[in-house]
Scaffold this active site. Structure first.
Site, PDB file in Angstrom:
ATOM      1  N   THR A  45       0.882  -1.164   0.000  1.00  0.00           N
ATOM      2  CA  THR A  45       0.000   0.000   0.000  1.00  0.00           C
ATOM      3  C   THR A  45       0.918   1.212   0.000  1.00  0.00           C
ATOM      4  OG1 THR A  45      -1.786   1.212   1.092  1.00  0.00           O
ATOM      5  CG2 THR A  45      -0.327  -0.073   2.542  1.00  0.00           C
ATOM      6  N   SER A  46       0.587   2.191  -0.827  1.00  0.00           N
ATOM      7  CA  SER A  46       1.500   3.307  -1.071  1.00  0.00           C
ATOM      8  C   SER A  46       1.651   4.181   0.167  1.00  0.00           C
ATOM      9  CB  SER A  46       0.988   4.152  -2.231  1.00  0.00           C
ATOM     10  OG  SER A  46       0.636   3.322  -3.307  1.00  0.00           O
ATOM     11  N   GLN A  47       2.637   5.060   0.061  1.00  0.00           N
ATOM     12  CA  GLN A  47       2.917   6.036   1.101  1.00  0.00           C
ATOM     13  C   GLN A  47       1.728   7.007   1.213  1.00  0.00           C
ATOM     14  OE1 GLN A  47       6.430   7.846  -0.245  1.00  0.00           O
ATOM     15  NE2 GLN A  47       6.648   9.228   1.501  1.00  0.00           N
TER      16      GLN A  47
END
Ligand code: SAH
Length: 194
Positions: A45-47
């Site tokens: 899951t992205s930043q």
């Protein structure tokens, strides 16, 4: 907007969605760190700051229908659903798809629809979208997505070689169907799989 800023409406939506809920028990303590976190199946899951920036670039309102490619954990989907009228999300990995849908269902989000389908295939039913966001690196601008973008619409996606850094691109479709692309910050995403 410049750099990697997050507008105030998006900040408010992000405050209302608990990232911990979208992580495994083992990774939950990492939720407050502004970094990508593993979600299994070699995906992350992205930043959050990047998620916030990309969603800000969409300038969402309740009259928007958004197509999201790469549901993953479902965390960005929940943020999109607070800002847009309707969210349509596609995820290629069956296990990620079903756990994300479980979580989003528990949150009783009523304006979101998902399919376990590749983003290389159109959503279907001739549906088009005013906004599109892609959470995986595209080697070039995918025609299938451009075709589903309405005139006047905006698409935000990372474009560039897999395994290296990509450029965050903002594509706007004009009223006459032509489009223009502007590139901004360097980003690093998992590949948009074939
Ligand atoms: N935005 C999500 C996931 C980001 S990772 C989050 O923050 O949790 C990118 C996701 O895109 C992964 O879940 C991956 O499985 C998915 N993906 C990769 N190629 C895809 C494709 N062709 N179609 C749909 N989803 C794809």
């Amino acid at each position: 907007m410049n750099g990697s800023s997050v507008d105030s409406a998006v900040q408010e939506a992000m405050r209302a969605v608990d990232r911990r809920f979208f992580l495994s028990d083992a990774n939950r303590p990492l939720a407050a760190i502004d970094a990508p976190i593993a979600i299994g199946f070699d995906q992350t899951t992205s930043q959050p700051s990047l998620i916030g920036h990309m969603i800000s670039l969409l300038s969402l309102g309740k009259d928007d229908a958004v197509l999201e490619i790469g549901t993953g954990s479902g965390y960005p989907s929940a943020i999109l659903a607070r800002l847009a009228g309707e969210v349509y999300t596609l995820e290629i990995v069956p296990e990620l798809f079903s756990s994300a849908m479980d979580r989003l269902g528990k949150l009783k989000i009523s304006n979101l629809w998902g399919k376990n389908q590749s983003g290389h295939v159109p959503w279907g039913d001739g549906k088009t979208f005013s906004k599109i966001v892609v959470w995986a690196a595209c080697e070039e601008l995918p025609t299938v997505l451009l075709d589903q973008l309405r005139q006047g619409g905006t698409m935000v996606l990372p474009i560039g070689p897999h395994g290296e850094s990509q450029r965050l691109a903002v594509v706007k479709k004009n009223a006459d169907g032509t489009w223009q692309r502007s590139d901004s910050i360097g980003v690093r995403f998992v590949p948009f799989r074939r």
